[in-house]
Design a protein around this motif. Sequence first.
Motif, PDB file in Angstrom:
ATOM      1  N   UNK A   1       3.725  12.304  10.970  1.00 28.53           N
ATOM      2  CA  UNK A   1       3.607  10.854  10.768  1.00 28.53           C
ATOM      3  C   UNK A   1       4.925  10.136  10.993  1.00 28.53           C
ATOM      4  N   UNK A   2       4.824   8.902  11.409  1.00 27.72           N
ATOM      5  CA  UNK A   2       5.993   8.042  11.585  1.00 27.72           C
ATOM      6  C   UNK A   2       6.318   7.400  10.238  1.00 27.72           C
ATOM      7  N   UNK A   3       7.438   7.762   9.649  1.00 31.30           N
ATOM      8  CA  UNK A   3       7.825   7.251   8.332  1.00 31.30           C
ATOM      9  C   UNK A   3       8.958   6.245   8.412  1.00 31.30           C
ATOM     10  N   UNK A   4       9.223   5.749   9.602  1.00 35.81           N
ATOM     11  CA  UNK A   4      10.337   4.813   9.766  1.00 35.81           C
ATOM     12  C   UNK A   4      10.054   3.464   9.116  1.00 35.81           C
ATOM     13  N   UNK A   5       8.789   3.141   8.917  1.00 39.33           N
ATOM     14  CA  UNK A   5       8.441   1.862   8.314  1.00 39.33           C
ATOM     15  C   UNK A   5       8.237   1.915   6.816  1.00 39.33           C
ATOM     16  N   UNK A   6       8.418   3.089   6.207  1.00 38.47           N
ATOM     17  CA  UNK A   6       8.254   3.225   4.761  1.00 38.47           C
ATOM     18  C   UNK A   6       9.438   2.578   4.050  1.00 38.47           C
TER      19      UNK A   6
ATOM     20  N   UNK B   1       4.850  -0.658   2.753  1.00 37.82           N
ATOM     21  CA  UNK B   1       4.109   0.603   2.740  1.00 37.82           C
ATOM     22  C   UNK B   1       5.023   1.644   2.102  1.00 37.82           C
ATOM     23  N   UNK B   2       4.545   2.302   1.024  1.00 42.45           N
ATOM     24  CA  UNK B   2       5.377   3.244   0.282  1.00 42.45           C
ATOM     25  C   UNK B   2       5.091   4.706   0.634  1.00 42.45           C
TER      26      UNK B   2
ATOM     27  N   UNK C   1       4.124  10.281   3.709  1.00 44.16           N
ATOM     28  CA  UNK C   1       5.589  10.308   3.698  1.00 44.16           C
ATOM     29  C   UNK C   1       6.113  10.397   2.273  1.00 44.16           C
ATOM     30  N   UNK C   2       7.156  11.212   2.093  1.00 48.25           N
ATOM     31  CA  UNK C   2       7.787  11.331   0.777  1.00 48.25           C
ATOM     32  C   UNK C   2       8.593  10.094   0.443  1.00 48.25           C
ATOM     33  N   UNK C   3       9.300   9.578   1.450  1.00 41.48           N
ATOM     34  CA  UNK C   3      10.098   8.368   1.309  1.00 41.48           C
ATOM     35  C   UNK C   3      10.422   7.896   2.722  1.00 41.48           C
ATOM     36  N   UNK C   4      11.279   6.912   2.842  1.00 38.23           N
ATOM     37  CA  UNK C   4      11.614   6.393   4.161  1.00 38.23           C
ATOM     38  C   UNK C   4      12.163   7.497   5.059  1.00 38.23           C
ATOM     39  N   UNK C   5      11.607   7.607   6.282  1.00 36.76           N
ATOM     40  CA  UNK C   5      12.065   8.551   7.306  1.00 36.76           C
ATOM     41  C   UNK C   5      11.912  10.014   6.901  1.00 36.76           C
ATOM     42  N   UNK C   6      11.038  10.315   5.952  1.00 39.09           N
ATOM     43  CA  UNK C   6      10.851  11.699   5.514  1.00 39.09           C
ATOM     44  C   UNK C   6       9.365  12.012   5.362  1.00 39.09           C
TER      45      UNK C   6
ATOM     46  N   UNK D   1       0.838  -1.196   0.000  1.00 42.45           N
ATOM     47  CA  UNK D   1       0.000   0.000   0.000  1.00 42.45           C
ATOM     48  C   UNK D   1       0.868   1.240   0.000  1.00 42.45           C
ATOM     49  N   UNK D   2       0.200   2.421   0.095  1.00 43.10           N
ATOM     50  CA  UNK D   2       0.937   3.681   0.152  1.00 43.10           C
ATOM     51  C   UNK D   2       1.347   4.204  -1.202  1.00 43.10           C
ATOM     52  N   UNK D   3       0.548   3.889  -2.243  1.00 46.46           N
ATOM     53  CA  UNK D   3       0.797   4.389  -3.583  1.00 46.46           C
ATOM     54  C   UNK D   3      -0.223   5.471  -3.929  1.00 46.46           C
ATOM     55  N   UNK D   4       0.218   6.466  -4.685  1.00 48.80           N
ATOM     56  CA  UNK D   4      -0.707   7.441  -5.265  1.00 48.80           C
ATOM     57  C   UNK D   4      -1.194   6.967  -6.630  1.00 48.80           C
TER      58      UNK D   4
END
Length: 412
Positions: free
Chosen positions: A288-293, A268-269, A274-279, A224-227
Amino acid sequence: TAIGEPSPSPTGAPRAPFCDLPGSLRFTADGQVLVPGGAPETPDLSFLHLPAGFCAHYYGRVGNARQLRFAPNGELFVASPSTLTTGGRGDQGLDAVVILPDDDGDGVADQTITFLEDLPATQGLLFANGYFYFQQDLIKIMRVPYTAGDREPSGAREQVVEISRATGRFQDQLHWPKVLDIADDGTMYVTNGGSQSESCDPEHPFRGGILRIDGTPGGAEVAKGFRNPIAIRCARGHNRCFAVELARDYTAAQGGREKLVPVRQGDDWGHPCCATANQPFPAIMPVPDCSGVATEGGAFIVGHTPFDLDFETGKWPAPWNHRVYVPLHGVFGTWEGARLITIGMDPATGEIIAGSELQGEESGSFSVFASGWDDGTRTHGRPANVAFAPDGRLFLGNDNNGDIIWIAPLEL
């Protein structure tokens, strides 16, 4: 043809070397050389820039060509919808899936054959398990029986899955294209578009993403996590599949990037949080927590618009072999960045060798293979879709002017 086995070339296919065929534009160390005798309708391809040692050749024209797929016998099938979606020229669509055969082997399609009609909203195409799978009516994946050489369906249409609110799936009216492929292990994947206007939900439910067709009404969730997952392809030999994601518009300054990503269960993308991992995207509260992206394999400038992908399997010379080829559609209104790029793959593992075109990031294995569409004139259309033929030629479709060309090494 079984998954992972090479497909034969169609009867009448031109004999090698392909670049000797009339109408071929050869790229040499001394410049471009046109092989005389090409078809009268051949467009001028001299705007192209290719590496020395390759040629380009006009093949045919299909209005709003949105996806290319080769049948088991090597014939080219093209999806041509008319429904409004990202990019394209819907006003030129045929509302059909068509075949472009080359029976006389001259490197140019002989005719345009309608294989399936009444399909204003179709994009995804797939040959698998004795069937031809295709998208219909925005939300449905259908199939008809297919035997190599069929130029009309031999049986009735049959619904495989419906991806709609009725089956518990988000449905965006612009990002409706659903594209398909099948992995070496037989898993069949289909994409579902998300929305530009989604707000960040702490629960982050499945909206845009990748599903597994497993017999359930709406498919099973994979990632998931796609536009807008505009393309998906499976590379043969390592049971690996990859997708292309079009990110949130106008987010380049916020860390946004278009992505080439592996297909893995549970990933999860990030969209729309989130723009990308950790961002995380700025101004979202709580942050938001983006550590799992997950981390992408290829990163592109937002608006350059990677539109498809396919894999070279070793028929081409180094350094252009064993790479993934991605057409960039270019920025809407200017075509800036429209070109065909490549990213390296490890032939031993099938993994993408990370590459990026983002300023400040390592380019890695990122390389431009073909360019010229973004010369400021907007007269050459936009590269939109790519497919390697069984004989090794790369076919490149253009959904803006409908031109389909092929590219080959001089010695192929």
